[in-house]
Write a protein that holds these residues in place. Structure first.
Motif, PDB file in Angstrom:
ATOM      1  N   GLN A  16      -2.785  -1.060  -6.493  1.00 16.12           N
ATOM      2  CA  GLN A  16      -2.277  -1.131  -4.856  1.00 16.12           C
ATOM      3  C   GLN A  16      -2.365  -2.516  -4.407  1.00 16.12           C
ATOM      4  O   GLN A  16      -3.467  -2.953  -4.231  1.00 16.12           O
ATOM      5  CB  GLN A  16      -2.712  -0.046  -4.184  1.00 16.12           C
ATOM      6  CG  GLN A  16      -1.954  -0.120  -2.779  1.00 16.12           C
ATOM      7  CD  GLN A  16      -2.439   0.987  -1.823  1.00 16.12           C
ATOM      8  OE1 GLN A  16      -3.510   1.816  -2.427  1.00 16.12           O
ATOM      9  NE2 GLN A  16      -1.924   1.317  -0.840  1.00 16.12           N
ATOM     10  N   ALA A  17      -1.296  -3.202  -4.327  1.00 16.75           N
ATOM     11  CA  ALA A  17      -1.283  -4.720  -3.914  1.00 16.75           C
ATOM     12  C   ALA A  17      -1.326  -4.348  -2.195  1.00 16.75           C
ATOM     13  O   ALA A  17      -0.954  -3.412  -1.764  1.00 16.75           O
ATOM     14  CB  ALA A  17       0.046  -5.276  -4.074  1.00 16.75           C
ATOM     15  N   GLN A  18      -2.004  -5.283  -1.614  1.00 13.42           N
ATOM     16  CA  GLN A  18      -2.274  -5.305  -0.030  1.00 13.42           C
ATOM     17  C   GLN A  18      -0.748  -5.267   0.630  1.00 13.42           C
ATOM     18  O   GLN A  18       0.050  -5.844   0.329  1.00 13.42           O
ATOM     19  CB  GLN A  18      -2.640  -6.613   0.455  1.00 13.42           C
ATOM     20  CG  GLN A  18      -3.212  -6.466   1.778  1.00 13.42           C
ATOM     21  CD  GLN A  18      -4.198  -7.868   2.123  1.00 13.42           C
ATOM     22  OE1 GLN A  18      -4.352  -8.668   1.491  1.00 13.42           O
ATOM     23  NE2 GLN A  18      -4.215  -7.827   3.392  1.00 13.42           N
ATOM     24  N   GLY A  19      -0.671  -3.968   1.316  1.00 16.25           N
ATOM     25  CA  GLY A  19       0.499  -3.663   2.191  1.00 16.25           C
ATOM     26  C   GLY A  19       1.480  -2.908   1.225  1.00 16.25           C
ATOM     27  O   GLY A  19       2.588  -2.865   1.834  1.00 16.25           O
ATOM     28  N   LYS A  20       0.995  -2.814   0.172  1.00 16.84           N
ATOM     29  CA  LYS A  20       2.097  -2.111  -0.851  1.00 16.84           C
ATOM     30  C   LYS A  20       1.747  -0.433  -1.271  1.00 16.84           C
ATOM     31  O   LYS A  20       0.495  -0.429  -1.095  1.00 16.84           O
ATOM     32  CB  LYS A  20       2.386  -2.901  -2.056  1.00 16.84           C
ATOM     33  CG  LYS A  20       2.738  -4.309  -1.534  1.00 16.84           C
ATOM     34  CD  LYS A  20       4.283  -4.371  -1.946  1.00 16.84           C
ATOM     35  CE  LYS A  20       4.684  -6.077  -1.685  1.00 16.84           C
ATOM     36  NZ  LYS A  20       5.859  -6.322  -2.246  1.00 16.84           N
ATOM     37  N   LYS A  21       2.649   0.164  -1.728  1.00  8.92           N
ATOM     38  CA  LYS A  21       2.449   1.564  -2.239  1.00  8.92           C
ATOM     39  C   LYS A  21       1.763   1.504  -3.247  1.00  8.92           C
ATOM     40  O   LYS A  21       1.834   0.320  -4.302  1.00  8.92           O
ATOM     41  CB  LYS A  21       3.603   2.366  -2.026  1.00  8.92           C
ATOM     42  CG  LYS A  21       4.269   2.643  -1.134  1.00  8.92           C
ATOM     43  CD  LYS A  21       5.477   3.455  -1.403  1.00  8.92           C
ATOM     44  CE  LYS A  21       6.156   3.719   0.082  1.00  8.92           C
ATOM     45  NZ  LYS A  21       7.374   4.727  -0.179  1.00  8.92           N
ATOM     46  N   TRP A  28       3.214  -2.769 -12.901  1.00 13.06           N
ATOM     47  CA  TRP A  28       2.827  -3.850 -11.974  1.00 13.06           C
ATOM     48  C   TRP A  28       2.709  -5.012 -12.879  1.00 13.06           C
ATOM     49  O   TRP A  28       3.083  -6.185 -12.727  1.00 13.06           O
ATOM     50  CB  TRP A  28       1.540  -3.631 -11.228  1.00 13.06           C
ATOM     51  CG  TRP A  28       0.921  -4.601 -10.574  1.00 13.06           C
ATOM     52  CD1 TRP A  28       1.410  -5.072  -9.229  1.00 13.06           C
ATOM     53  CD2 TRP A  28      -0.126  -5.422 -11.108  1.00 13.06           C
ATOM     54  NE1 TRP A  28       0.492  -6.294  -9.026  1.00 13.06           N
ATOM     55  CE2 TRP A  28      -0.474  -6.525  -9.872  1.00 13.06           C
ATOM     56  CE3 TRP A  28      -0.838  -5.578 -12.207  1.00 13.06           C
ATOM     57  CZ2 TRP A  28      -1.364  -7.484 -10.082  1.00 13.06           C
ATOM     58  CZ3 TRP A  28      -1.781  -6.586 -12.329  1.00 13.06           C
ATOM     59  CH2 TRP A  28      -1.986  -7.434 -11.340  1.00 13.06           C
ATOM     60  N   GLY A  41      -7.958 -11.124  -7.176  1.00  9.13           N
ATOM     61  CA  GLY A  41      -8.922 -10.354  -6.152  1.00  9.13           C
ATOM     62  C   GLY A  41     -10.038 -11.314  -5.600  1.00  9.13           C
ATOM     63  O   GLY A  41     -10.119 -12.434  -5.979  1.00  9.13           O
TER      64      GLY A  41
END
Length: 42
Positions: A16-21, A28, A41
């Motif tokens: 889960q990327a920051q701000g994404k589902k 990915w 990270g």
């Protein structure tokens, strides 16, 4: 998708990327460009 740690490899099934589902790690990995040896990270 496998990522290396200091002592062994860990299989990632979901990311889960920051701000994404959350998405399957394989999906990915197809879209991201990470150079060999690059750290991700924090």
């Amino acid at each position: 998708m496998y990522v290396g740690t200091g002592s062994y490899a860990v299989e990632l099934l979901w990311v889960q990327a920051q701000g994404k589902k959350p998405m399957r790690a394989a999906d990915w990995a197809r879209g991201v460009r990470i150079a060999n040896g690059e750290r991700v990270g924090g």
